[in-house]
Design an enzyme around this catalytic site. Structure first.
Site, PDB file in Angstrom:
ATOM      1  N   GLU A 162       1.747  -0.166  -4.988  1.00  0.00           N
ATOM      2  CA  GLU A 162       0.726   0.802  -5.377  1.00  0.00           C
ATOM      3  C   GLU A 162       1.422   2.090  -5.801  1.00  0.00           C
ATOM      4  OE1 GLU A 162      -3.138   3.326  -3.699  1.00  0.00           O
ATOM      5  OE2 GLU A 162      -1.662   2.516  -2.295  1.00  0.00           O
ATOM      6  N   ASP A 164       0.846  -1.185   0.000  1.00  0.00           N
ATOM      7  CA  ASP A 164       0.000   0.000   0.000  1.00  0.00           C
ATOM      8  C   ASP A 164       0.890   1.247   0.000  1.00  0.00           C
ATOM      9  OD1 ASP A 164      -2.589   1.373   0.426  1.00  0.00           O
ATOM     10  OD2 ASP A 164      -1.737   1.861   2.386  1.00  0.00           O
TER      11      ASP A 164
END
Length: 620
Positions: free
Chosen positions: A370, A341
């Site tokens: 990400e 993330d």
């Protein structure tokens, strides 16, 4: 492109090899100015981004090429991974001349250089990019019973009705405390459904104990959220998925924790003192306090998400290095990879260490980041990132792919799609390009059907909650999602389906894009289309690992091929409102559409088609 045929970085007659190059690999450059321009000297000026070193390499006249002079040089790439920016300088015997860069000839003192990524070749798991990924938001996919939240962290409550809308404006102002109760056992019960879709990888949004339904505010990295089930349930899920030829990727939220976590423990939920209770807490050094305990650095200033200090040795040991670290533990429990993330928030050295430990623990594991932009040249917090130089990420979430698909299907020129993706192919090492997580939607974007079908975008959030496509909008949207899915499954990288996109779910932004899966109320024709594409992807080596060749990209017509050995798959698509005629190269005597019974004659290795409006073919 620069002046026609003077230099084209994507043509191997000008630059060989194409795109990114390995450390120490031999590079050939050719520059071809017109003879009448009188240039007698040429040099390439190369700046190494990370060291700031500037090199000048002379190109020498090699031969005449019609009315052009061909300047030539061969030299090795840097021995260490590097991002190189280069342009040319051309001059005459009298000293006059100019610069040649991406914009053409110029003498204004400015330079818009080409990029050359120099990477160290390393092991990249082949299985991810070759297969189909399915993204699950765990709370909303499938539940077997309504759970009791008593004794669970957070002021959570559970919807009795699976078909409720998520709450976005609660009376107490506390968001994301409404749960629906999706579970590991619910997912296990649907694995055969995913297998029928051709899924080979399941990517989960966070599964660890958290106070919120999205679980991006991790409370305990050592155990799953009890509403999902136990670690034994997770291990069973991994075993059952593996038995069906599927792997599991977990979401690693390592740049911050929840304020209500075991480590920060702002509200005292956990018995042992966290960083908020005591400076003697073993977790105190994990956080950046300006004035303990109430003033601290938080992710994007959100006080419920205190930032972690990733360079702290104790934090690194817990997450990465310990024999039973978080990264190691869940790989041993059955996961086959991590998706990081907000990778931009993590130091390069931290990502590199995760990759090292993953390879030690499970050499088949994949690491996806990400990153919303071109990951090869991304600058975050004033630092040029090193994601693709050989020691960090295997691939990234491909947001540019989604944007290019939307632009094309909304009436854009197919050449815009080609340009966006060809830029990535030129900049990314081949393994990274082929390991991209391509998608049409995620938990952070509006649903693809809504994006393609809606004629309007309500400005008021209450109106967006109630918004549903009209019958006409939905029909058009479904047609375009059919086309989008064909591009998704035909393109290099892992086609990634956000749960429910395959069955016609609608919704704008969070939380309307996170509604529950509509079991028994699916758009069956669309679902069958995704299943057929998944079967093709799993059955055709050219779609899994084939080379990409652009055949035609003009106006509404998009055509490209994937080739592996003798197998050849071709996508031809008309996204426009009127029929279009197109002629492309095609081997063999007949073109058979792999999704229908349609067959078309091929003459002299040329296929001429009249393509109806908003129609696509996959030939093989």
């Amino acid at each position: 492109m620069s002046e026609p045929f003077v230099f084209d970085s994507r043509c191997t007659e000008c630059k060989d090899p194409y795109g990114a190059v390995e450390c120490g690999q031999s590079i050939t450059l050719r520059c071809r100015p017109l003879k009448w321009e009188g240039f007698t000297h040429c040099a390439v000026i190369m700046k190494n981004d990370y060291t700031g070193e500037v090199l000048k390499i002379n190109l020498y006249p090699m031969a005449m090429d019609g009315d052009r002079v061909r300047f030539y040089a061969n030299f090795p790439a840097p021995d260490e991974p590097q991002l190189v920016w280069y342009h040319f300088k051309l001059w005459r015997d009298d000293g006059s001349g100019c610069v040649l860069d991406k914009t053409g000839y110029r003498s204004d003192g400015k330079v818009d250089p080409w990029q050359m990524t120099v990477y160290r070749k390393s092991h990249t798991p082949f299985w991810f990019g070759a297969g189909v990924t399915y993204q699950i938001f765990p709370d909303r996919f499938c539940r077997l019973e309504v759970p009791d939240p008593t004794g669970m962290i957070g002021d959570r409550w559970v919807h009795e009705n699976w078909e409720d809308d998520p709450v976005w404006d609660p009376p107490d102002g506390i968001w994301n405390r409404d749960f629906f109760g999706g579970s590991f056992q619910g997912i296990i019960s649907k694995l055969d459904y995913l297998a029928d879709l051709g899924v080979s990888t399941i990517y989960f949004n966070p599964i660890f104990e958290s106070a919120s339904n999205h679980r991006y505010d991790t409370a305990d990295y050592r155990k799953p959220d009890p509403m999902l089930g136990t670690e034994d349930d997770f291990r069973e899920l991994c075993r059952e998925a593996n038995r069906r030829g599927m792997r599991i990727i977990l979401d690693g939220v390592f740049s911050h924790t929840g304020s209500r976590s075991r480590y920060f423990n702002q509200d005292g939920w956990y018995p042992e003192p966290g960083a908020y209770q005591s400076k003697d807490s073993p977790y105190y050094e994990w956080y950046d306090f300006q004035k303990w305990p109430k003033k601290y650095t938080a992710w994007w200033g959100i006080h419920t998400l205190p930032d972690t200090r990733e360079e702290n040795p104790s934090y690194q040991n817990f997450m990465i290095w310990d024999e039973d670290s978080v990264v190691r533990h869940w790989l041993r429990a059955g996961a086959s990879g991590w998706r990081l993330d907000v990778a931009d928030e993590l130091p390069d050295s931290f990502i590199e260490k995760i990759r090292t430990v993953m390879h030690e623990t499970a050499s088949y594991a994949v690491l996806i980041g990400e990153v919303w932009e071109d990951a090869s040249n991304k600058i975050a917090y004033s630092q040029r990132r090193r994601y693709f130089l050989g020691s960090e990420l295997h691939g990234v979430m491909n947001y540019p792919f989604r944007g290019a698909v939307l632009d094309y299907l909304r009436g854009g020129d197919a050449d815009g799609f080609r340009e966006t993706l060809e830029t990535l192919r030129e900049n990314y090492p081949p393994a990274a390009f082929n390991s991209a997580m391509n998608f049409l939607g995620t938990h952070d974007t509006a649903r693809i059907l809504t994006e393609l079908g809606a004629k309007r975008h309500p400005r008021d959030k209450a109106a967006r909650e109630k918004f549903r496509l009209s019958r006409k909008e939905r029909a058009r949207g479904l047609t375009l999602v059919h086309l989008a899915a064909m591009i998704l499954y035909a393109f290099p990288g892992s086609p990634t389906v956000y749960y429910g996109d395959e069955c016609g779910m609608e919704g704008w932004e969070d939380p309307f894009n996170r509604r529950t899966y509509p079991w028994g109320r699916e758009e069956n024709e669309l679902k069958a289309h995704f299943a057929a594409l998944g079967k093709l992807r799993r059955g055709r080596i050219s779609l899994q690992r084939g080379d990409l060749n652009w055949l035609y990209t003009r106006g509404p017509i998009l055509a490209f091929s994937r080739t592996k050995g003798a197998e050849y798959t071709v996508l031809v698509m008309n996204a426009g409102e009127e029929e279009q005629e197109v002629t492309i190269d095609f081997p063999g005597g007949e073109a058979a559409d792999l999704l229908s019974e349609a067959r078309f004659p091929v003459e002299d290795s040329r296929l001429t088609l009249t393509v109806p409006p908003m129609t696509g073919y996959l030939f093989g």
